[in-house]
Write an enzyme that holds these catalytic residues in place. Structure first.
Site, PDB file in Angstrom:
ATOM      1  N   ASP A 100      14.464  19.712  63.232  1.00 52.53           N
ATOM      2  CA  ASP A 100      13.962  21.175  62.787  1.00 52.53           C
ATOM      3  C   ASP A 100      15.200  22.212  62.757  1.00 52.53           C
ATOM      4  O   ASP A 100      15.504  22.934  62.091  1.00 52.53           O
ATOM      5  CB  ASP A 100      12.942  21.551  63.581  1.00 52.53           C
ATOM      6  CG  ASP A 100      11.540  20.757  63.704  1.00 52.53           C
ATOM      7  OD1 ASP A 100      11.424  20.048  62.649  1.00 52.53           O
ATOM      8  OD2 ASP A 100      10.861  20.688  64.432  1.00 52.53           O
ATOM      9  N   GLU A 141      11.587  28.433  52.883  1.00 55.58           N
ATOM     10  CA  GLU A 141      11.529  27.052  52.003  1.00 55.58           C
ATOM     11  C   GLU A 141      10.153  27.461  51.289  1.00 55.58           C
ATOM     12  O   GLU A 141       9.232  27.818  52.047  1.00 55.58           O
ATOM     13  CB  GLU A 141      11.493  25.788  52.907  1.00 55.58           C
ATOM     14  CG  GLU A 141      11.634  24.484  51.956  1.00 55.58           C
ATOM     15  CD  GLU A 141      11.785  23.293  52.825  1.00 55.58           C
ATOM     16  OE1 GLU A 141      11.964  22.200  52.046  1.00 55.58           O
ATOM     17  OE2 GLU A 141      11.296  23.303  53.932  1.00 55.58           O
ATOM     18  N   ASP A 157      12.792  27.439  59.678  1.00 51.73           N
ATOM     19  CA  ASP A 157      11.994  26.245  59.083  1.00 51.73           C
ATOM     20  C   ASP A 157      10.736  26.356  59.552  1.00 51.73           C
ATOM     21  O   ASP A 157      10.480  26.305  61.030  1.00 51.73           O
ATOM     22  CB  ASP A 157      12.776  25.063  59.568  1.00 51.73           C
ATOM     23  CG  ASP A 157      12.072  23.757  59.310  1.00 51.73           C
ATOM     24  OD1 ASP A 157      12.103  23.262  58.293  1.00 51.73           O
ATOM     25  OD2 ASP A 157      11.951  22.865  60.323  1.00 51.73           O
TER      26      ASP A 157
END
Length: 397
Positions: free
Chosen positions: A354, A273, A188
């Protein structure tokens, strides 16, 4: 049969005055030929005609015979031909809807570079000599080339800070797929921490630009006070600003190389992502912090190194609610303000925001690998805001 990987090895070198003058002339001629060929192709397109590389190459022969452009004969012809090939690639990408229409090269803003093929340089006993030069380049060999290989192409360039570089493309037999492993990691990206891994590790954001922000602002103020034009004082002030930018970029690139190499070596599957960084930097409050984090550069490094070493990078759809989804029970929260860094689910699990997102990305990546859903392998995706962008748009640097 293992396919050899072509790899560019970049080194800094220090040219003599004669070499610097020759290369500067070559850069100017390359820019001139590129712009003239682009103008010719643009005019032909307005007449509904198509001009290809072979036709521009014939034009170059004619240009060299004119009195006005006779100086093109003073430099090696190979970089000029390569400029035409680069223009052909630019048009191919444009017609393939992978890039915008080619633009003209600027004397002040465009990158100064020239590409030489094997017929225009000699590499022997660790010395590189370019066409039209008598002496080899004084290269700082910061790392050795692969043993027993020779460069297929050589690109010489000069950056805005005045530094000279030579990049040599070679086959690197040392790059081979690593032994397969079961390790997988969700990654992330953020600003408080550059990366948060599903393993529990948090990688700090070094904020390279912030470290030199005061010096950069001072140098930029001095540049702004100089009279516009081509004066020596303005050029000196501009080079000072460029050196600070170069130092920031070098540190950032070195840090990302170390991180991506370690992640690729340790994990078989890496899940990230699909961030729309190009749209995210439109936020004026966060553009500087996001640019300094260099998420796009991180993704590019991760992808090509994974290809080198037989690893897999899975990109999860940007709409996936990684932050609002409980990684333990799967409950989806209605709202998750950015100010909330830790939260407790109805199941009783307390999450670090996170860390929870990284775990959810890993789970989504495994689902993608199993059934192929929710992934965007393409670089640019259709319009619309992603869940990550909606969160970051309200985030303070």
């Amino acid at each position: 049969m293992t396919t050899l990987v072509k790899r560019a090895f970049k080194y800094r070198f220090y040219p003599t005055n004669a070499q610097a003058a020759e290369l500067s002339r070559t850069f100017g001629c390359v820019r001139k030929v590129y712009n003239m060929a682009l103008a010719a192709r643009t005019e032909a397109w307005a007449r509904q005609e198509r001009v290809n590389y072979n036709q521009t190459s014939a034009m170059l022969t004619v240009w060299k015979k004119t009195e006005e452009l006779a100086y093109l004969n003073e430099v090696s012809s190979v970089p000029l031909q390569q400029a035409l090939r680069h223009l052909q690639v630019a048009f191919t990408n444009f017609f393939g809807k992978r890039a915008k229409y080619p633009h003209f090269k600027s004397r002040k803003k465009s990158r100064k570079s020239a590409e030489y093929t094997t017929s225009a340089f000699r590499f022997r006993d660790g010395e590189l000599t370019l066409a039209k030069m008598r002496e080899p380049l004084d290269i700082v060999w910061s790392r050795p080339l692969p043993e027993g290989v020779s460069p297929s192409t050589v690109t010489v360039s000069q950056d805005a800070a005045g530094r000279w570089f030579v990049s040599m493309v070679c086959d690197d037999p040392r790059i081979k797929p690593l032994d397969a492993t079961d390790a997988a990691v969700g990654i992330d990206a953020g600003l408080d921490h550059l990366l948060t891994l599903s393993t529990g590790e948090k990688i700090a954001n070094p904020r390279h630009e912030r470290r030199d922000r005061a010096a950069l602002a001072k140098a930029q103020r001095r540049l702004a006070r100089k009279a516009t034009g081509d004066g020596a004082n303005r050029a000196k002030a501009r080079r000072k600003v460029a050196k600070i930018h170069a130092r920031i970029a070098d540190r950032r690139r070195d840090h990302l190389h170390k991180i991506t190499t370690r992640l690729v070596r340790e994990n078989q599957t890496l899940v990230i992502e699909d961030l729309t960084v190009r749209n995210m930097v439109k936020n004026r409050k966060l553009a500087r912090a996001i640019s300094d984090a260099a998420w796009s550069e991180f993704r590019s490094m991760l992808e090509y190194k994974a290809t080198w070493y037989g690893r897999e990078v899975i990109t999860v759809d940007r709409w996936f609610p990684s932050s609002k989804l409980c990684s333990t029970c799967g409950t989806l929260q209605d709202k998750m303000p950015l100010s909330v860094r830790t939260w407790t689910c109805d199941c009783g699990t307390t999450h670090d925001r996170d860390m929870n997102a990284a775990k959810n990305l890993l789970a989504a990546g495994r689902a993608v690998a199993a059934c192929g859903a929710g992934v965007r392998p393409q670089r640019s995706s259709p319009g619309g805001q992603s869940a990550m962008k909606q969160e970051v748009s309200r985030r303070e640097p």
